[in-house]
Enzyme design. Sequence first.
Site, PDB file in Angstrom:
ATOM      1  N   GLU A 208      -4.313  29.996   7.923  1.00 30.95           N
ATOM      2  CA  GLU A 208      -3.602  29.206   8.196  1.00 30.95           C
ATOM      3  C   GLU A 208      -4.571  27.585   8.146  1.00 30.95           C
ATOM      4  O   GLU A 208      -3.801  27.024   7.483  1.00 30.95           O
ATOM      5  CB  GLU A 208      -3.427  29.218  10.139  1.00 30.95           C
ATOM      6  CG  GLU A 208      -2.271  28.005   9.820  1.00 30.95           C
ATOM      7  CD  GLU A 208      -0.724  28.455  10.489  1.00 30.95           C
ATOM      8  OE1 GLU A 208      -0.775  29.267  10.511  1.00 30.95           O
ATOM      9  OE2 GLU A 208       0.458  27.345  10.961  1.00 30.95           O
ATOM     10  N   ASP A 209      -6.024  27.785   8.606  1.00 30.45           N
ATOM     11  CA  ASP A 209      -6.454  26.563   8.975  1.00 30.45           C
ATOM     12  C   ASP A 209      -7.760  26.971   7.272  1.00 30.45           C
ATOM     13  O   ASP A 209      -8.710  25.493   7.308  1.00 30.45           O
ATOM     14  CB  ASP A 209      -6.886  26.444   9.476  1.00 30.45           C
ATOM     15  CG  ASP A 209      -6.058  25.628  10.980  1.00 30.45           C
ATOM     16  OD1 ASP A 209      -4.743  25.496  10.349  1.00 30.45           O
ATOM     17  OD2 ASP A 209      -6.466  25.908  11.867  1.00 30.45           O
TER      18      ASP A 209
END
Length: 489
Positions: A75-76
């Site tokens: 996600e990051d």
Amino acid sequence: MTIDQIIKNFKENNPKVDAAMIELAYDFAVKAHAGQKRKSGEPYIQHCLHTAFVLVQIKADLETIIAGLLHDIPEDTEYTLADIEKNFGKEIASLVEGITKLSKIKYRGIERYRESLRKMFLAMAQDLRVILIKFADRLHNLKTLESLPLEKRQRIARETLEIYAPIAGLLGVWRLKLQMEDICFKHLYPKDYDKLAYKYEVEKKLEHNQYIQKVKNMLGAKLRETKIPFQITSRFKNLYSIYLKLQKKDRKFDEIYDVFALRIIVSDIADCYKTLGIIHALWRPNPDRFKDYIAVPKPNGYKALHTTVYGPGGKSAEFQIRTKEMDDGAKYGIAAHWFYKMDDGRGQDSKKQPTWVKEILHIQKKTEDTHDFIKQIKFNVFNDRIFVFTPKSDVFDLPEGSTPIDFAYYIHSDIGNQAIGAMINDKIAPLDQELKNGDLVEIITEKKRKGPNHDWLKFVKTATAKNKIKQNLKNSVLDNIKKFIPNIK
Ligand code: MN
């Protein structure tokens, strides 16, 4: 928090498991999150470490802990799920994938509570460990809420109280449930929290401690006489549960507070009952409050003896009596249950041991009653249910065989009444087509349409749709009658 702390704790629980992969996962996470910072200013890797540490504490398995370290990478960071799979294998990649998916579920307040709960259950059915990682992730986010704007803080706290904490309770992971609740309470109702914390911590502390000490001394003397080895602790009471009790029943703080809570840990079941006998001989028990959860464990496997007695000075004292194994079970829930079970049954060779979660998923086929709750979840929540998405990615669960009309009435009566067509996965579909799990359904409506079609009753599956259709048909008949005979009511 350091990786060494995590490895040390993990090795204590699992002396025979090779923990080298934890270190590799840590190095990977450090590289992936390099330069990133949390809102609090801390290096991002701290969040990964804290998440993994909570998982170690609840005795999760190796794969879960590694997935905890890696959970925010797809996600990051610029690394993908495929990178994780390449380096750590399918199982860990699929756990991380589960977390990533779960984080995309939007929370839309208490009115959608049931849907959100079911989404969690859906994730649980796939792999319970995903939920545990989510709990650990959430707990650390809660502990660092201060650095977020008020609105976001409250949204996260509310979502946790409404969804995560109850599920943690259901799974018996009390340690996490209680911690989550008190942090949320503090953020959602800061004034009430401060007031209660002050009463609890400052005003009553001394009185409380003196009373507990007295009970401990009297009971301790008797237990030593009978040579029962024991440990006695005063229990952590969570402020949120006191707050709820104050809200629900019209009771005063003193009445609730003055129930002193003690926990006694002894070595075996026989000693549990002996200890109970000693307590009842010392103080008069309240028969309504005696519970034998050893003979009849709670559905989630919880075992203990509970009793409330009129202690010194006539003040109530609440006792929980249990063995060490039962105590861990109560703190860590299903995680601990499997931890012990595997140790008992199959010796210490943990490499051959399947993980406790696999066991749980597998257990559905067996008929052991301690696992009734899993079966119940399976049966009541998933049995014959499908999950259908709206274009805004809300999720609705419907019985198998449901049609777009059932779905339409689940969203809103007006949508049902005005339905003229449906799109299933972006293709036009008839209104009586059977929906499948995971379908994306859009209902086409016509505002002028004034009510349902009588034929719909032939194919709708849900009671909700049936009732609403009948209701609206009746209404439209009434409307027509009223049009022609204006005086009728
Ligand atoms: Mn996270």
